[in-house]
Design a protein around this motif. Sequence first.
Motif, PDB file in Angstrom:
ATOM      1  N   THR A  72       1.052  -1.676  -0.028  1.00  0.00           N
ATOM      2  CA  THR A  72      -0.319   0.033   0.137  1.00  0.00           C
ATOM      3  C   THR A  72       0.602   1.414   0.182  1.00  0.00           C
ATOM      4  OG1 THR A  72      -1.944  -1.137   1.160  1.00  0.00           O
ATOM      5  CG2 THR A  72      -1.940   0.882   1.421  1.00  0.00           C
ATOM      6  N   ALA A  73       1.692   1.339   0.668  1.00  0.00           N
ATOM      7  CA  ALA A  73       2.900   2.513   0.850  1.00  0.00           C
ATOM      8  C   ALA A  73       3.484   2.654  -0.473  1.00  0.00           C
ATOM      9  CB  ALA A  73       4.040   2.034   2.404  1.00  0.00           C
ATOM     10  N   ALA A  74       3.548   1.678  -0.808  1.00  0.00           N
ATOM     11  CA  ALA A  74       4.405   1.864  -3.066  1.00  0.00           C
ATOM     12  C   ALA A  74       3.952   2.619  -3.385  1.00  0.00           C
ATOM     13  CB  ALA A  74       4.992   0.674  -2.904  1.00  0.00           C
ATOM     14  N   LEU A  81       4.095  10.165  -2.407  1.00  0.00           N
ATOM     15  CA  LEU A  81       5.264  10.139  -1.929  1.00  0.00           C
ATOM     16  C   LEU A  81       6.499   9.048  -1.777  1.00  0.00           C
ATOM     17  CD1 LEU A  81       7.100  11.976  -0.358  1.00  0.00           C
ATOM     18  CD2 LEU A  81       6.348  10.307   2.012  1.00  0.00           C
ATOM     19  N   ALA A  82       6.212   8.091  -2.065  1.00  0.00           N
ATOM     20  CA  ALA A  82       7.085   7.076  -2.267  1.00  0.00           C
ATOM     21  C   ALA A  82       6.908   6.744  -3.994  1.00  0.00           C
ATOM     22  CB  ALA A  82       6.301   5.571  -2.108  1.00  0.00           C
ATOM     23  N   GLN A  83       6.355   7.248  -4.712  1.00  0.00           N
ATOM     24  CA  GLN A  83       6.613   7.075  -6.629  1.00  0.00           C
ATOM     25  C   GLN A  83       7.254   8.258  -6.769  1.00  0.00           C
ATOM     26  OE1 GLN A  83       6.635   4.730  -8.522  1.00  0.00           O
ATOM     27  NE2 GLN A  83       5.586   2.842  -6.418  1.00  0.00           N
ATOM     28  N   SER A  84       7.392   9.137  -5.992  1.00  0.00           N
ATOM     29  CA  SER A  84       7.389  10.444  -5.770  1.00  0.00           C
ATOM     30  C   SER A  84      10.117  10.403  -6.252  1.00  0.00           C
ATOM     31  CB  SER A  84       7.522  11.705  -4.796  1.00  0.00           C
ATOM     32  OG  SER A  84       8.633  11.226  -3.838  1.00  0.00           O
ATOM     33  N   GLN A  85      10.119   9.843  -6.009  1.00  0.00           N
ATOM     34  CA  GLN A  85      11.752   9.521  -5.568  1.00  0.00           C
ATOM     35  C   GLN A  85      11.939   8.388  -5.797  1.00  0.00           C
ATOM     36  OE1 GLN A  85      13.892  13.260  -4.601  1.00  0.00           O
ATOM     37  NE2 GLN A  85      16.214  11.569  -4.684  1.00  0.00           N
ATOM     38  N   ILE A 134      10.838 -14.518   3.229  1.00  0.00           N
ATOM     39  CA  ILE A 134      11.964 -13.668   2.947  1.00  0.00           C
ATOM     40  C   ILE A 134      11.712 -13.172   1.463  1.00  0.00           C
ATOM     41  CG2 ILE A 134      14.214 -13.681   2.786  1.00  0.00           C
ATOM     42  CD1 ILE A 134      14.821 -15.087   4.787  1.00  0.00           C
ATOM     43  N   ALA A 135      11.267 -14.356   0.494  1.00  0.00           N
ATOM     44  CA  ALA A 135      10.837 -14.294  -0.341  1.00  0.00           C
ATOM     45  C   ALA A 135       9.421 -13.186  -0.393  1.00  0.00           C
ATOM     46  CB  ALA A 135      10.278 -14.993  -1.081  1.00  0.00           C
ATOM     47  N   GLN A 136       8.933 -13.079   0.252  1.00  0.00           N
ATOM     48  CA  GLN A 136       7.437 -12.025   0.374  1.00  0.00           C
ATOM     49  C   GLN A 136       7.909 -10.947   0.425  1.00  0.00           C
ATOM     50  OE1 GLN A 136       4.829 -13.245   2.875  1.00  0.00           O
ATOM     51  NE2 GLN A 136       2.514 -12.317   2.250  1.00  0.00           N
ATOM     52  N   LEU A 137       8.368 -10.531   1.773  1.00  0.00           N
ATOM     53  CA  LEU A 137       9.782  -8.863   1.874  1.00  0.00           C
ATOM     54  C   LEU A 137      10.326  -8.835   0.684  1.00  0.00           C
ATOM     55  CD1 LEU A 137       9.955  -7.107   4.211  1.00  0.00           C
ATOM     56  CD2 LEU A 137      11.796  -8.286   5.058  1.00  0.00           C
ATOM     57  N   GLY A 138      10.980  -9.191   0.607  1.00  0.00           N
ATOM     58  CA  GLY A 138      11.644  -8.689  -1.122  1.00  0.00           C
ATOM     59  C   GLY A 138      10.600  -8.461  -2.260  1.00  0.00           C
ATOM     60  N   GLN A 139      10.092  -9.157  -2.149  1.00  0.00           N
ATOM     61  CA  GLN A 139       9.123  -8.518  -3.825  1.00  0.00           C
ATOM     62  C   GLN A 139       7.691  -7.313  -3.523  1.00  0.00           C
ATOM     63  OE1 GLN A 139       6.648 -12.543  -3.758  1.00  0.00           O
ATOM     64  NE2 GLN A 139       8.605 -13.611  -4.512  1.00  0.00           N
ATOM     65  N   ALA A 140       7.501  -7.067  -1.722  1.00  0.00           N
ATOM     66  CA  ALA A 140       7.502  -6.332  -1.367  1.00  0.00           C
ATOM     67  C   ALA A 140       8.136  -5.040  -1.512  1.00  0.00           C
ATOM     68  CB  ALA A 140       6.658  -6.008   0.236  1.00  0.00           C
ATOM     69  N   ILE A 141       8.673  -4.952  -1.448  1.00  0.00           N
ATOM     70  CA  ILE A 141      10.220  -4.077  -1.749  1.00  0.00           C
ATOM     71  C   ILE A 141      10.100  -3.784  -3.153  1.00  0.00           C
ATOM     72  CG2 ILE A 141      12.517  -2.968  -1.253  1.00  0.00           C
ATOM     73  CD1 ILE A 141      12.323  -4.787   1.516  1.00  0.00           C
ATOM     74  N   GLN A 142      10.503  -4.779  -3.642  1.00  0.00           N
ATOM     75  CA  GLN A 142      10.793  -3.994  -5.427  1.00  0.00           C
ATOM     76  C   GLN A 142       9.551  -3.527  -5.898  1.00  0.00           C
ATOM     77  OE1 GLN A 142      12.827  -5.120  -6.967  1.00  0.00           O
ATOM     78  NE2 GLN A 142      14.314  -5.826  -4.570  1.00  0.00           N
ATOM     79  N   GLY A 143       8.281  -3.277  -4.981  1.00  0.00           N
ATOM     80  CA  GLY A 143       7.188  -2.842  -5.149  1.00  0.00           C
ATOM     81  C   GLY A 143       7.277  -1.699  -5.276  1.00  0.00           C
ATOM     82  N   PHE A 144       8.388  -0.423  -4.580  1.00  0.00           N
ATOM     83  CA  PHE A 144       8.785   0.748  -4.382  1.00  0.00           C
ATOM     84  C   PHE A 144       9.743   1.137  -5.329  1.00  0.00           C
ATOM     85  CE2 PHE A 144       7.723  -0.621  -0.096  1.00  0.00           C
ATOM     86  CZ  PHE A 144       7.586   1.200   0.489  1.00  0.00           C
ATOM     87  N   PRO A 145      10.042   2.148  -5.998  1.00  0.00           N
ATOM     88  CA  PRO A 145      11.372   2.602  -7.141  1.00  0.00           C
ATOM     89  C   PRO A 145      11.885   2.267  -6.528  1.00  0.00           C
ATOM     90  CG  PRO A 145      10.018   4.388  -6.132  1.00  0.00           C
ATOM     91  CD  PRO A 145       9.012   3.891  -5.479  1.00  0.00           C
ATOM     92  N   LEU A 146      13.139   1.470  -7.514  1.00  0.00           N
ATOM     93  CA  LEU A 146      14.544   1.868  -6.830  1.00  0.00           C
ATOM     94  C   LEU A 146      15.251   1.965  -7.225  1.00  0.00           C
ATOM     95  CD1 LEU A 146      14.089  -1.893  -5.564  1.00  0.00           C
ATOM     96  CD2 LEU A 146      14.177   0.454  -3.603  1.00  0.00           C
ATOM     97  N   VAL A 147      16.167   2.707  -7.312  1.00  0.00           N
ATOM     98  CA  VAL A 147      17.742   2.914  -8.605  1.00  0.00           C
ATOM     99  C   VAL A 147      18.086   1.297  -9.557  1.00  0.00           C
ATOM    100  CG1 VAL A 147      18.451   4.865  -7.780  1.00  0.00           C
ATOM    101  CG2 VAL A 147      19.212   3.563  -6.827  1.00  0.00           C
ATOM    102  N   ALA A 148      18.841   1.612 -10.167  1.00  0.00           N
ATOM    103  CA  ALA A 148      19.155  -0.141 -11.328  1.00  0.00           C
ATOM    104  C   ALA A 148      20.239  -0.800  -9.483  1.00  0.00           C
ATOM    105  CB  ALA A 148      20.218   0.410 -11.596  1.00  0.00           C
ATOM    106  N   ASN A 149      20.849  -0.494  -8.815  1.00  0.00           N
ATOM    107  CA  ASN A 149      21.839  -1.076  -8.351  1.00  0.00           C
ATOM    108  C   ASN A 149      22.028  -0.504  -6.642  1.00  0.00           C
ATOM    109  OD1 ASN A 149      22.333   2.107  -7.775  1.00  0.00           O
ATOM    110  ND2 ASN A 149      24.845   1.922  -8.416  1.00  0.00           N
ATOM    111  N   ALA A 150      20.245  -0.024  -6.592  1.00  0.00           N
ATOM    112  CA  ALA A 150      19.896   0.315  -5.341  1.00  0.00           C
ATOM    113  C   ALA A 150      20.628  -0.961  -4.017  1.00  0.00           C
ATOM    114  CB  ALA A 150      18.393  -0.406  -4.709  1.00  0.00           C
TER     115      ALA A 150
END
Length: 175
Positions: A17-19, A23-27, A47-63
């Motif tokens: 939801t937060a992703a 604000l989360a999508q702004s940068q 752990i996989a579920q958590l990683g997938q949720a984090i991937q919902g946020f915009p991340l730089v290519a080498n985050a």
Amino acid sequence: PERISHYMTTLCQQLTTAAQTPLAQSQPFDTVYVGGGTPTDITADEIAQLGQAIQGFPLVANAEVTLEGRLNGFDDDKFNHALDNGFNRFSFGVQSFDTEVRKAAGRFDDKDRLLARLQQLSQHPTASIVIDLIFGLPGQTMDIWQQDIQAAMDSGAHGVDLYQLIALAGNRIDK
């Protein structure tokens, strides 16, 4: 395990939801840190579920996406699920390599087991392995601290964070 599973499901729903918020999508984010001993206690699937949720946020290519925990219980299945789902940096609270000092601090694995596991994990071509060492632990002499530093260099870890013990009244180490 049931409470942890419920917590992880709720956490991942909240992250999803937060992703999607403006604000989360702004940068895009360049660093994500999931810390404490909790990641060691969750299952590989969580752990996989958590990683997938984090991937919902915009991340730089080498985050840099860090998972912190204890080596005890962090098996190959958890490591591989973490890698497959976006984690690329792992921080482990070794605290000391000295077996007796570790026991006094409530840690279970002995020095040989720690070194073997760190050397194994550090061989992965895309994972960065970092360890925490604490000085000032009960029973830790200057000789032991110097041996800890040498063991850290021998471990193959890519980085070491050094901390001074701050004793809090009434905690396990204080007792």
